[in-house]
Write a protein that holds these residues in place. Structure first.
Motif, PDB file in Angstrom:
ATOM      1  N   VAL A   1       0.874  -1.176   0.000  1.00 44.91           N
ATOM      2  CA  VAL A   1       0.000   0.000   0.000  1.00 44.91           C
ATOM      3  C   VAL A   1       0.907   1.220   0.000  1.00 44.91           C
ATOM      4  CG1 VAL A   1      -1.816   1.254   1.212  1.00 44.91           C
ATOM      5  CG2 VAL A   1      -1.785  -1.258   1.254  1.00 44.91           C
ATOM      6  N   MET A   2       0.749   2.041  -1.041  1.00 44.06           N
ATOM      7  CA  MET A   2       1.625   3.227  -1.137  1.00 44.06           C
ATOM      8  C   MET A   2       0.785   4.501  -1.234  1.00 44.06           C
ATOM      9  SD  MET A   2       3.018   3.099  -5.056  1.00 44.06           S
ATOM     10  CE  MET A   2       3.496   1.388  -5.203  1.00 44.06           C
ATOM     11  N   LYS A   3       1.423   5.602  -0.964  1.00 40.59           N
ATOM     12  CA  LYS A   3       0.762   6.907  -1.058  1.00 40.59           C
ATOM     13  C   LYS A   3       1.345   7.651  -2.254  1.00 40.59           C
ATOM     14  CE  LYS A   3      -1.598   6.655   2.809  1.00 40.59           C
ATOM     15  NZ  LYS A   3      -3.050   6.725   2.866  1.00 40.59           N
TER      16      LYS A   3
ATOM     17  N   THR B   1      -4.325   6.731  -2.034  1.00 37.38           N
ATOM     18  CA  THR B   1      -3.818   5.430  -1.590  1.00 37.38           C
ATOM     19  C   THR B   1      -3.800   4.496  -2.797  1.00 37.38           C
ATOM     20  OG1 THR B   1      -4.759   5.765   0.589  1.00 37.38           O
ATOM     21  CG2 THR B   1      -4.284   3.483  -0.033  1.00 37.38           C
ATOM     22  N   ARG B   2      -2.639   3.936  -3.079  1.00 32.68           N
ATOM     23  CA  ARG B   2      -2.563   2.969  -4.181  1.00 32.68           C
ATOM     24  C   ARG B   2      -2.149   1.616  -3.608  1.00 32.68           C
ATOM     25  NH1 ARG B   2       0.766   4.771  -9.189  1.00 32.68           N
ATOM     26  NH2 ARG B   2      -0.977   6.226  -9.258  1.00 32.68           N
ATOM     27  N   TYR B   3      -2.863   0.557  -4.071  1.00 30.90           N
ATOM     28  CA  TYR B   3      -2.568  -0.793  -3.590  1.00 30.90           C
ATOM     29  C   TYR B   3      -1.976  -1.606  -4.731  1.00 30.90           C
ATOM     30  CZ  TYR B   3      -4.225  -5.652  -3.538  1.00 30.90           C
ATOM     31  OH  TYR B   3      -4.326  -7.001  -3.709  1.00 30.90           O
ATOM     32  N   VAL B   4      -0.937  -2.331  -4.454  1.00 37.13           N
ATOM     33  CA  VAL B   4      -0.327  -3.200  -5.453  1.00 37.13           C
ATOM     34  C   VAL B   4      -0.430  -4.628  -4.933  1.00 37.13           C
ATOM     35  CG1 VAL B   4       1.787  -3.718  -6.744  1.00 37.13           C
ATOM     36  CG2 VAL B   4       1.301  -1.360  -6.038  1.00 37.13           C
ATOM     37  N   GLY B   5      -1.074  -5.516  -5.721  1.00 32.40           N
ATOM     38  CA  GLY B   5      -1.173  -6.932  -5.341  1.00 32.40           C
ATOM     39  C   GLY B   5      -0.067  -7.709  -6.036  1.00 32.40           C
ATOM     40  N   ILE B   6       0.639  -8.547  -5.303  1.00 35.17           N
ATOM     41  CA  ILE B   6       1.785  -9.281  -5.863  1.00 35.17           C
ATOM     42  C   ILE B   6       1.613 -10.765  -5.564  1.00 35.17           C
ATOM     43  CG2 ILE B   6       4.318  -9.441  -5.876  1.00 35.17           C
ATOM     44  CD1 ILE B   6       4.307  -6.644  -4.534  1.00 35.17           C
TER      45      ILE B   6
END
Ligand SMILES: NC(=O)c1ccc[n+]([C@@H]2O[C@H](COP(=O)([O-])OP(=O)(O)OC[C@H]3O[C@@H](n4cnc5c(N)ncnc54)[C@H](O)[C@@H]3O)[C@@H](O)[C@H]2O)c1
Ligand SMILES: O=CCCC(=O)O
Length: 495
Positions: free
Chosen positions: A148-150, A482-487
């Motif tokens: 989770v990044m800003k 808020t940006r979410y990255v799924g890995i």
């Protein structure tokens, strides 16, 4: 110390009078100008460029072009610019204070207070810049990883009011710089000079071209309307009246723009039977007369327990009656002129309607003859609970006093408004204070104090006083997505 006419002229001679677009100072595309008046005389202080809709487009284009590069700067770089900005504004505090006094009317001592308050947003958010962070987690079933990044929201439009020409701008600009957003600022038509001087100071502090564009204009709606509908814009932050804010929210709906709204208030100031009355009087003077009553946080209604109403009213009116009304540059000035005739007429209309409804003017109750927009500090007693003055924002040095019989009635009266910015209460009972903190429908609550504004605290309202918070840890979130990255599980290939 008395300010000389030469000192005023020298300062006005160095204030930028052009628009700031993409790092360049330029005149309006149609050569149009905007007169800035001195509220203590009504005379023109300075004529500056008035942006056209085309200039507005250029300003947004500049902010849009600068956004990507600016968002990639290191947090520390943005923090250092803010810190240099804080130091530069502080070093030029005397200039900023005098300029605000000249264009808006507040006494110099108050203007100095605003410089410290406004500059502190630069320091506070310089410190917050390096703390923008996110998180890394394993999903509960272990099948993936979550980052989770800003990210900066993107180009913003800021529309600010005249009552705090510096602080209302820095409260938006500082967190936007910290977050990595670019912006277009449309300062209030009545008080654009402080914003222009501030933009120059930030340029000198190293803010890159295009990050902050400043477009004062006589045609607010014509210039900002198209920007709000433009898909390059990602955020609108407005401080001003609820009436205009409501319209801007509707306009912003077209492109589902993120909005922050810092709107009007109708602050109740409650005094209970167990209050320290002398402290309550001191708090009331600050809550009512700070900025001459031209503050969204100004106490708009004094609700006093019936058993102490007479005592409080007498002491308070005595102090209000001794306030010296004079041009803000005069050392003895405690209350300056109101900002314009429109504001003064509205204040007087509310006083007249209260008097017609049965109130008594213990002190004041009238405009002051002569040049400028002065209004006598006023205390009204016996104000009926349904009086118009108790439901509308007064925005002047007028204190209507009414009574209540118990805590339940005090809370009911305090909440009987569509506004919900701030409330104040004086009581020695801590449990009562905590009950009020929970029961009052407001974004901010001052307990045994007449002042809540603080750059380290989240400022903002509920109900029709607005959306979002400025200042505090919360202030920077208004400029971050808020940006979410799924890995995928990094262990799936491990044998
Ligand atoms: N909640 C807060 O933090 C806060 C702070 C300061 C002032 N205020 C409120 O601001 C009000 C006083 O300020 P004001 O008289 O400058 O308010 P206002 O709403 O008249 O103007 C605010 C700003 O909006 C611009 N504007 C006006 N009409 C517009 C339109 N149609 N489209 C685009 N822009 C427009 C003005 O030029 C100015 O820059 C009071 O109601 C006060 O409570 C709120
Ligand atoms: O006018 C409203 C803003 C006042 C403040 O920030 O203290």
């Amino acid at each position: 110390m008395k300010i000389s006419v030469e000192r005023e002229r020298e300062l006005l001679a160095v204030v930028p009078t052009d628009l700031l677009i993409n790092g360049e100072w330029r005149s309006a595309s149609d050569g149009g100008s905007l007169d800035v008046n001195d509220p203590s005389t009504g005379e023109v202080l300075l004529s500056i460029a008035s942006a056209t809709p085309e200039d507005g487009q250029d300003a947004l284009a500049a902010a849009d072009a600068a956004q990507r590069g600016w968002s990639r700067t290191a947090p520390r770089e943005r923090a250092e610019i803010l810190r240099r900005g804080f130091e530069a504004v502080t070093a030029r505090a005397a200039d900023f204070a005098l300029l605000m006094t000249l264009e808006m009317g507040k006494p110099l001592a108050e203007a100095r207070g605003e410089v410290a308050y406004g500059a502190e947003f630069l320091r506070w958010f310089s410190e917050e810049t390096a703390r923008i962070s996110g998180r890394y987690a394993q999903s509960p079933d272990g099948s993936s990883r979550l980052i989770v990044m800003k990210r900066p929201v993107g180009p913003c439009l800021f529309i600010t009011p005249w009552n705090f020409p510096l602080a209302m701008a820095t409260r938006k600009i500082a967190p936007a710089i910290a977050a990595g957003c670019t912006m277009v600022l449309k300062p209030a038509t009545l008080t654009p000079l402080t914003a222009l001087l501030f933009a120059q100071v930030m340029q000198e502090a190293g803010l890159p071209a295009g990050v902050l564009n400043v477009i004062p204009t006589r045609k607010a709606a014509a210039v900002t309307g198209p920007l709000i509908k433009d898909s390059r814009l990602r955020k609108l932050s407005f401080t001003g009246s609820t009436e205009v804010g409501r319209r801007l929210i509707a306009d912003a709906a077209d492109q589902v723009l993120r909005v922050s709204m810092e709107l009007g208030g109708n602050a109740p100031f409650l005094i209970f039977e167990d209050a320290d009355i002398d402290r309550a009087v001191e708090g009331a003077l600050v809550a009512k007369l700070r900025n001459g009553g031209e503050a969204c946080t100004a106490a708009n209604r004094f609700l006093v327990h019936e058993s102490v109403a007479e005592q409080f009213s007498e002491k308070f009116a005595q102090r209000v009656g001794t306030m010296t009304v004079a041009r803000g540059t005069e050392p003895e000035s405690k209350v300056g002129p109101l900002v314009d005739e429109h504001t003064r007429s509205k204040v007087h209309e509310l006083v007249e309607s209260a008097l017609a409804e049965g109130a008594t003017a213990v002190v004041g109750g009238h405009a002051i003859d002569g040049p400028g927009y002065y209004y006598a500090p006023t205390v009204l007693t016996n104000v009926p609970a349904n009086a118009r003055i108790l439901s509308e924002e007064i925005f002047g040095p007028v204190a209507p006093i009414t009574t209540f019989v118990d805590e339940a009635e005090a809370i009911r009266l305090a909440n009987a408004t569509e506004y919900g910015l701030v409330a104040y209460a004086f009581t020695r009972d801590l449990n009562r204070g905590l009950r009020l903190a929970e029961e009052l429908e407001v974004g901010m609550f001052g307990l045994n104090t007449g002042m809540v504004s603080n750059p380290a605290a989240p400022f903002g309202g509920v109900k029709q006083s607005g959306l979002g918070r400025e200042g505090g840890f919360e202030g920077i979130d208004e400029y971050l997505e808020t940006r979410y990255v799924g890995i995928a599980d990094p262990f799936t290939d491990v044998v």
